[in-house]
Motif scaffolding. Structure first.
Motif, mmCIF file in Angstrom:
data_model
loop_
_atom_site.group_PDB
_atom_site.id
_atom_site.type_symbol
_atom_site.label_atom_id
_atom_site.label_comp_id
_atom_site.label_asym_id
_atom_site.label_seq_id
_atom_site.Cartn_x
_atom_site.Cartn_y
_atom_site.Cartn_z
ATOM 1 N N GLY A 128 -0.620 20.587 4.305
ATOM 2 C CA GLY A 128 -1.464 19.716 3.501
ATOM 3 C C GLY A 128 -1.778 18.410 4.205
ATOM 4 O O GLY A 128 -1.362 18.170 5.345
ATOM 5 N N TRP A 129 -2.531 17.552 3.509
ATOM 6 C CA TRP A 129 -2.830 16.219 4.041
ATOM 7 C C TRP A 129 -1.602 15.325 3.941
ATOM 8 O O TRP A 129 -0.913 15.328 2.919
ATOM 9 N N LYS A 130 -1.324 14.586 4.986
ATOM 10 C CA LYS A 130 -0.182 13.669 5.015
ATOM 11 C C LYS A 130 -0.671 12.283 5.455
ATOM 12 O O LYS A 130 -1.552 12.171 6.319
ATOM 13 N N THR A 131 -0.085 11.250 4.848
ATOM 14 C CA THR A 131 -0.371 9.879 5.264
ATOM 15 C C THR A 131 0.929 9.234 5.733
ATOM 16 O O THR A 131 1.900 9.159 4.975
ATOM 17 N N VAL A 132 0.962 8.803 6.963
ATOM 18 C CA VAL A 132 2.124 8.114 7.497
ATOM 19 C C VAL A 132 1.846 6.608 7.471
ATOM 20 O O VAL A 132 0.741 6.173 7.819
ATOM 21 N N ARG A 133 2.816 5.814 7.002
ATOM 22 C CA ARG A 133 2.684 4.363 6.967
ATOM 23 C C ARG A 133 3.737 3.732 7.857
ATOM 24 O O ARG A 133 4.899 4.145 7.848
ATOM 25 N N MET A 134 3.331 2.733 8.614
ATOM 26 C CA MET A 134 4.267 1.959 9.433
ATOM 27 C C MET A 134 4.171 0.493 9.030
ATOM 28 O O MET A 134 3.075 -0.072 8.977
ATOM 29 N N ASP A 135 5.319 -0.122 8.702
ATOM 30 C CA ASP A 135 5.400 -1.555 8.419
ATOM 31 C C ASP A 135 5.936 -2.269 9.656
ATOM 32 O O ASP A 135 6.870 -1.780 10.316
ATOM 33 N N VAL A 136 5.360 -3.432 9.953
ATOM 34 C CA VAL A 136 5.786 -4.232 11.108
ATOM 35 C C VAL A 136 6.294 -5.584 10.594
ATOM 36 O O VAL A 136 5.610 -6.268 9.821
ATOM 37 N N LEU A 137 7.476 -5.983 11.036
ATOM 38 C CA LEU A 137 8.132 -7.214 10.600
ATOM 39 C C LEU A 137 8.327 -8.147 11.790
ATOM 40 O O LEU A 137 8.857 -7.732 12.831
ATOM 41 N N ASP A 138 7.888 -9.431 11.647
ATOM 42 C CA ASP A 138 8.124 -10.392 12.721
ATOM 43 C C ASP A 138 9.332 -11.260 12.395
ATOM 44 O O ASP A 138 9.951 -11.139 11.318
ATOM 45 N N LEU A 139 9.690 -12.174 13.286
ATOM 46 C CA LEU A 139 10.888 -13.003 13.108
ATOM 47 C C LEU A 139 10.740 -14.023 11.978
ATOM 48 O O LEU A 139 11.736 -14.570 11.492
ATOM 49 N N GLN A 140 9.500 -14.311 11.563
ATOM 50 C CA GLN A 140 9.289 -15.253 10.468
ATOM 51 C C GLN A 140 9.325 -14.562 9.100
ATOM 52 O O GLN A 140 9.142 -15.207 8.074
ATOM 53 N N GLY A 141 9.530 -13.240 9.107
ATOM 54 C CA GLY A 141 9.601 -12.502 7.852
ATOM 55 C C GLY A 141 8.271 -11.978 7.361
ATOM 56 O O GLY A 141 8.195 -11.409 6.265
ATOM 57 N N ASN A 142 7.230 -12.146 8.157
ATOM 58 C CA ASN A 142 5.915 -11.627 7.765
ATOM 59 C C ASN A 142 5.859 -10.123 8.017
ATOM 60 O O ASN A 142 6.339 -9.632 9.049
ATOM 61 N N VAL A 143 5.246 -9.398 7.106
ATOM 62 C CA VAL A 143 5.151 -7.930 7.199
ATOM 63 C C VAL A 143 3.685 -7.522 7.072
ATOM 64 O O VAL A 143 2.954 -8.041 6.212
ATOM 65 N N SER A 144 3.267 -6.618 7.917
ATOM 66 C CA SER A 144 1.940 -6.003 7.786
ATOM 67 C C SER A 144 2.095 -4.502 7.944
ATOM 68 O O SER A 144 3.096 -4.021 8.491
ATOM 69 N N SER A 145 1.117 -3.759 7.469
ATOM 70 C CA SER A 145 1.235 -2.297 7.435
ATOM 71 C C SER A 145 -0.014 -1.636 8.002
ATOM 72 O O SER A 145 -1.106 -2.235 8.033
ATOM 73 N N ILE A 146 0.146 -0.374 8.436
ATOM 74 C CA ILE A 146 -0.959 0.443 8.916
ATOM 75 C C ILE A 146 -0.675 1.886 8.535
ATOM 76 O O ILE A 146 0.495 2.308 8.474
ATOM 77 N N THR A 147 -1.708 2.654 8.240
ATOM 78 C CA THR A 147 -1.546 4.067 7.871
ATOM 79 C C THR A 147 -2.463 4.934 8.728
ATOM 80 O O THR A 147 -3.489 4.472 9.237
ATOM 81 N N GLU A 148 -2.066 6.198 8.874
ATOM 82 C CA GLU A 148 -2.894 7.203 9.539
ATOM 83 C C GLU A 148 -2.798 8.501 8.735
ATOM 84 O O GLU A 148 -1.750 8.824 8.167
#
Length: 327
Positions: free
Chosen positions: A106-126
């Protein structure tokens, strides 16, 4: 009063008047930006399609291309949610490259979260698409389909296909006579040639294997006609008389093979009997030769012919040579 106010205003240091602007500029400069995530997807299928695979495909998710304005890439941490269902499958870690196999299609979506030293988080999916693996569709052609012993049969499995893997990833093997013992190993060679040494019907089996080990078969019958014995025949013509020898032209062009096969020829200019195993020429494809005879008397000229299947025949002609009288 206005003069007193102006005196007080002028007594305030200029730097104090600029403080609000300086503070605002510092606030703009110190604003923390979240990381810029980058997710590279690849897999081990060999198809060159990073986002497509089967339930056995090993996908690699690589976040090493992520960047941050304040944090070095080596210090960025990532975590993965392979199904993007809100349940993280890994914890934040500096290990930014990981493998995963999806066990359901089936269709799958993988998500990756990225965390920096200041505690900021951003995400990306494929998005990925996963299917169940199915066996290849084996097929081959053979040319000719009817022949004789010694005929060169050409087998071509290039039309075999697979729904999950490109054809150059498939492997092939042949059992040319259907005895259950394969005559070739699994390899990526699609086209082969084969000659049969026995006549009869042959049940040729092709097996095709994909990279996951799934195998399919295709069978086809070829017919090997019984081989007929060639017929040896030749003529002799004296073409030159010398002082010490005579030259004879030997012509075997009347020899033939009932099956239409090509013949090879060999000559013995002085055949002495069944124990004579010495030949004056090598085996070759020309039916013509010249014999130089240096002694008078009776002698036997022997012709040997062989067809492509190895069947043979011989013919012997007796001549009388008289060098003294030009005979």
């Amino acid at each position: 009063k206005s003069q007193i106010y102006m005196k007080k205003l002028l007594s305030i240091p200029i730097i104090a008047l600029l403080l609000p602007q300086v503070a605002l500029a510092a606030t703009d400069f110190d604003e923390e930006l979240p990381p810029t995530p980058h997710l590279r997807v690849s897999n081990d299928s060999g198809n060159g399609e990073p986002f497509l695979g089967t339930t056995n495909t090993v996908f690699t998710f690589d976040g090493n291309g992520s960047r941050d304005a304040e944090t070095m890439t080596s210090n960025l941490e990532v975590r993965f949610d392979f199904e993007n269902d809100g349940v993280n499958d890994t914890h934040f870690s500096v290990t930014r490259r990981i493998t995963h196999t999806y066990k359901t299609p089936g269709w799958k979506t993988v998500r990756m979260d990225v965390l920096d030293l200041q505690g900021n988080v951003s995400s990306i999916t494929e998005r990925l698409y996963i299917v169940e693996n199915t066996p290849p569709e084996a097929f081959f052609t053979v040319e000719p389909q009817v022949g004789r012993i010694g005929t060169e049969f050409k087998f071509d499995a290039g039309k075999s296909t697979d729904s999950q893997y490109k054809s150059y990833l498939l492997e092939y093997r042949f059992d040319f006579d259907g005895d259950g013992k394969f005559d070739t190993k699994f390899e990526r060679t699609k086209r082969l040639k084969h000659k049969y040494t026995e006549s009869g019907l042959k049940n040729v089996i092709l097996e095709v294997k994909d990279p996951e080990g799934s195998i399919s078969q295709y069978k086809k019958i070829v017919y090997i006609k019984p081989n007929s014995k060639p017929v040896a025949s030749f003529t002799i013509e004296k073409v030159r008389q010398l002082d010490d020898s005579a030259v004879y032209r030997l012509d075997a062009s009347n020899s033939y093979d009932p099956d239409g096969a090509k013949l090879n020829y060999r000559w013995d200019y002085n055949f002495t009997g069944i124990n004579d195993i010495q030949w004056d020429t090598k085996e070759g494809g020309s039916p013509f030769t010249y014999a130089h005879i240096y002694t008078s008397g009776k002698r036997f000229i022997k012709l040997f012919v062989k067809d492509e299947a190895g069947a043979t025949d011989t013919s012997i002609i007796t001549i009388v040579v008289d060098l003294l009288n030009g005979g």
